[in-house]
Design a protein around this motif. Structure first.
Motif, PDB file in Angstrom:
ATOM      1  N   MET A 110       6.657 -15.576  33.958  1.00 35.98           N
ATOM      2  CA  MET A 110       7.772 -14.695  33.638  1.00 35.98           C
ATOM      3  C   MET A 110       7.347 -13.448  32.868  1.00 35.98           C
ATOM      4  O   MET A 110       8.005 -12.424  32.940  1.00 35.98           O
ATOM      5  CB  MET A 110       8.806 -15.474  32.833  1.00 35.98           C
ATOM      6  N   TRP A 111       6.287 -13.565  32.081  1.00 41.41           N
ATOM      7  CA  TRP A 111       5.837 -12.471  31.234  1.00 41.41           C
ATOM      8  C   TRP A 111       4.378 -12.175  31.490  1.00 41.41           C
ATOM      9  O   TRP A 111       3.620 -13.028  31.930  1.00 41.41           O
ATOM     10  CB  TRP A 111       5.968 -12.837  29.747  1.00 41.41           C
ATOM     11  N   THR A 112       3.968 -10.989  31.104  1.00 41.75           N
ATOM     12  CA  THR A 112       2.551 -10.668  31.048  1.00 41.75           C
ATOM     13  C   THR A 112       2.030 -11.129  29.689  1.00 41.75           C
ATOM     14  O   THR A 112       2.814 -11.441  28.776  1.00 41.75           O
ATOM     15  CB  THR A 112       2.316  -9.153  31.188  1.00 41.75           C
ATOM     16  N   GLN A 113       0.731 -11.132  29.529  1.00 43.40           N
ATOM     17  CA  GLN A 113       0.161 -11.474  28.234  1.00 43.40           C
ATOM     18  C   GLN A 113       0.637 -10.491  27.167  1.00 43.40           C
ATOM     19  O   GLN A 113       0.964 -10.882  26.059  1.00 43.40           O
ATOM     20  CB  GLN A 113      -1.368 -11.490  28.294  1.00 43.40           C
ATOM     21  N   SER A 114       0.713  -9.226  27.523  1.00 41.41           N
ATOM     22  CA  SER A 114       1.186  -8.205  26.585  1.00 41.41           C
ATOM     23  C   SER A 114       2.629  -8.474  26.155  1.00 41.41           C
ATOM     24  O   SER A 114       2.973  -8.330  24.980  1.00 41.41           O
ATOM     25  CB  SER A 114       1.057  -6.827  27.232  1.00 41.41           C
ATOM     26  N   ASP A 115       3.486  -8.880  27.098  1.00 39.14           N
ATOM     27  CA  ASP A 115       4.873  -9.240  26.779  1.00 39.14           C
ATOM     28  C   ASP A 115       4.906 -10.397  25.783  1.00 39.14           C
ATOM     29  O   ASP A 115       5.637 -10.376  24.796  1.00 39.14           O
ATOM     30  CB  ASP A 115       5.636  -9.683  28.028  1.00 39.14           C
TER      31      ASP A 115
END
Length: 166
Positions: free
Chosen positions: A26-31
């Motif tokens: 659902m998210w990137t690592q940055s998110d």
């Protein structure tokens, strides 16, 4: 970038009741790291919780981090989520800072009695009730005990944005 700008796109992807998904889907690592930074509440980098499963009992344990750094541990937690961690670990955050304020809250709907449907219904009703509020953002996820956790994130009250997790 303000926390409102970071949280708005994150939370609109985070409804996890009907189709639970791992965070990395659902998210990137940055998110994920931006969300961890927000939940740190402006506390110092060592003021958070580390979590792990006890090797012999399998029970989840938490302890104050003391000398560990939240930015490093958040990356380790991401590696656990993505299956790249050498050992499984997690990160937890204290719900307030030194001024006894917070930028987030969580509600725990347990299903310890096996009534998963009741926990699901209550958490979804909470999510639906709060989802149209203009100054809060929501993340609804499953909990380790078979229940659900709606996380309520307040971007308007936050003055974090230091960017040390990026």
């Amino acid at each position: 970038m303000s926390n409102t700008q970071v949280l708005r796109p994150l939370t609109h992807k985070c409804r996890m009741v009907d189709q639970p998904k791992r965070a990395d889907l659902m998210w990137t690592q940055s998110d994920f790291l931006a969300l961890c930074e927000h939940m740190l509440n402006g506390n110092e980098l060592h003021h958070f919780l580390i979590g792990w499963r006890h090797a012999s009992t399998g029970k989840v344990r938490f302890a104050k981090a003391r000398h560990k750094r939240a930015d490093k541990r958040a990356n380790w937690a991401w590696n656990t989520i993505t299956g790249r961690g050498k050992s499984k670990t997690t990160i937890g955050f204290y719900p307030s800072n030194s001024q006894q304020m917070s930028t987030w809250a969580a509600i725990d709907f347990d299903a310890h009695d096996g009534n998963w449907e009741r926990a699901r219904r209550l958490s979804k009703a909470t999510f639906d009730l709060l989802s149209n509020h203009p100054n809060i953002y929501l993340v609804l996820c499953t909990s380790g005990g078979g229940g659900f956790h709606p996380f309520i994130l307040c971007a308007m009250c936050s003055q974090l944005g230091s960017g040390f997790f990026c």
